[in-house]
Design a protein around this motif. Sequence first.
Motif, short mmCIF file in Angstrom:
data_model
loop_
_atom_site.label_atom_id
_atom_site.label_comp_id
_atom_site.label_asym_id
_atom_site.label_seq_id
_atom_site.Cartn_x
_atom_site.Cartn_y
_atom_site.Cartn_z
N GLU A 77 0.83 -1.21 0.00
CA GLU A 77 0.00 0.00 0.00
C GLU A 77 0.87 1.26 0.00
O GLU A 77 0.63 2.20 -0.76
N GLU A 78 1.90 1.27 0.84
CA GLU A 78 2.76 2.45 0.93
C GLU A 78 3.62 2.60 -0.32
O GLU A 78 3.83 3.72 -0.82
N THR A 79 4.12 1.48 -0.86
CA THR A 79 4.95 1.54 -2.06
C THR A 79 4.17 2.09 -3.24
O THR A 79 4.66 2.93 -4.00
N VAL A 80 2.94 1.61 -3.41
CA VAL A 80 2.10 2.09 -4.51
C VAL A 80 1.83 3.59 -4.37
O VAL A 80 1.90 4.35 -5.35
N THR A 81 1.57 4.03 -3.14
CA THR A 81 1.37 5.46 -2.90
C THR A 81 2.61 6.26 -3.30
O THR A 81 2.50 7.31 -3.97
N GLN A 82 3.78 5.77 -2.93
CA GLN A 82 5.02 6.48 -3.25
C GLN A 82 5.32 6.45 -4.75
O GLN A 82 5.88 7.40 -5.30
N ILE A 83 4.95 5.37 -5.43
CA ILE A 83 5.16 5.30 -6.88
C ILE A 83 4.34 6.36 -7.58
O ILE A 83 4.84 7.08 -8.47
N TYR A 84 3.09 6.52 -7.19
CA TYR A 84 2.25 7.54 -7.82
C TYR A 84 2.75 8.94 -7.49
O TYR A 84 2.68 9.85 -8.33
N LYS A 85 3.25 9.14 -6.28
CA LYS A 85 3.84 10.44 -5.94
C LYS A 85 5.04 10.73 -6.82
O LYS A 85 5.24 11.86 -7.30
N ALA A 86 5.89 9.72 -7.03
CA ALA A 86 7.07 9.89 -7.88
C ALA A 86 6.68 10.17 -9.33
O ALA A 86 7.38 10.91 -10.04
N LEU A 87 5.57 9.58 -9.76
CA LEU A 87 5.11 9.80 -11.13
C LEU A 87 4.50 11.20 -11.31
O LEU A 87 4.39 11.68 -12.43
N GLY A 88 4.11 11.78 -10.20
CA GLY A 88 3.62 13.16 -10.25
C GLY A 88 2.14 13.33 -10.52
O GLY A 88 1.66 14.45 -10.65
N LYS A 89 1.41 12.22 -10.63
CA LYS A 89 -0.03 12.30 -10.87
C LYS A 89 -0.75 11.28 -9.99
O LYS A 89 -0.17 10.29 -9.57
N GLY A 90 -2.03 11.56 -9.72
CA GLY A 90 -2.82 10.65 -8.94
C GLY A 90 -3.18 9.40 -9.72
O GLY A 90 -3.12 9.38 -10.96
N LYS A 91 -3.58 8.35 -9.02
CA LYS A 91 -3.90 7.08 -9.66
C LYS A 91 -4.98 7.23 -10.73
O LYS A 91 -4.94 6.56 -11.77
#
Length: 311
Positions: free
Chosen positions: A197-211
């Motif tokens: 859950e936390e990794t997925v949240t951080q991946i989207y933050k790194a991508l710069g856009k929401g899911k």
Amino acid sequence: MSLAKKEASKPKGGGAIELYSPTYFAACGLGGVVSCGPTHTAVTPLDLVKCRRQVDPKIYSSNLSAWRTIFSREGVRGVFFGWSPTFVGYSFQGAGKYGFYEVFKYLYGERLFPNTNKTLVYLGASASAEFLADVALCPFEAVKVRMQTTLPPYARSLREGWGKVVSKEGVAGLYKGLQPLWGRQIPYTMVKFATFEETVTQIYKALGKGKENYNALQQTGVSFLGGYIAGIGCAIVSHPADVMVSKLNADRQPGESGGKAMSRIYGNIGFRGLWNGLPVRIAMIGTLTAFQWLIYDSFKVALGFPTTGGH
């Protein structure tokens, strides 16, 4: 805005399944069956060698030599030995693990403790779900380990192994590894779900856009990557207990208490022995967890549900 309110406005599944309804949770349980049963069965060759080397580190010189030896003697059937209790057991476990995780995540995070830190909710929900899931898994795990770690094999099939255990030790014999199984699986699942859950949240933050800005294929790709990262942590955290489960099912004496058996086994193998087979397990669990999350979230998407994490 709460997780439930965020997702309540999203489309329902193709069958108009309401989010957080009993039908939704049942569908998530079915997704767990689809994601866990086949994937665990697919890595039976890795699991077979891992279990045998945990019980007897000298049995094979390497993993490759193990597979060559087994294949030369027994063919493909030998390499996949123990697939039947693996498939049935982990299908049941997958239903409980994923289905009850969704139930407890909603119950703890939205109903009972709506203002609680999300990571604590993930940890509590996953621990509760795994506690129940392991009750279903344990009998099949007991048969699987006995089949895979004894030469000649304790039994040649799930049916034969189940019958032998019950006839000699009663139904209780199928559950003598339950406590160490909890010791292995509950920390494993807590790391698996909370880290994912936390990794997925951080991946989207790194991508710069929401899911919501990514299509279903891209979202499930994120699920795969997050699953692999979470799987590495799962393997490390749960490995000593995994070794102990294998040892207990193969070497626990009749009438011996769990605590006494674990003390005796630890005295024989020592701390270093608890880490036998770790590289194989990292490869197995990392790949396994990645594909489980990919399949599970793809299943949810097919029903019109949002993917897990990234809220």
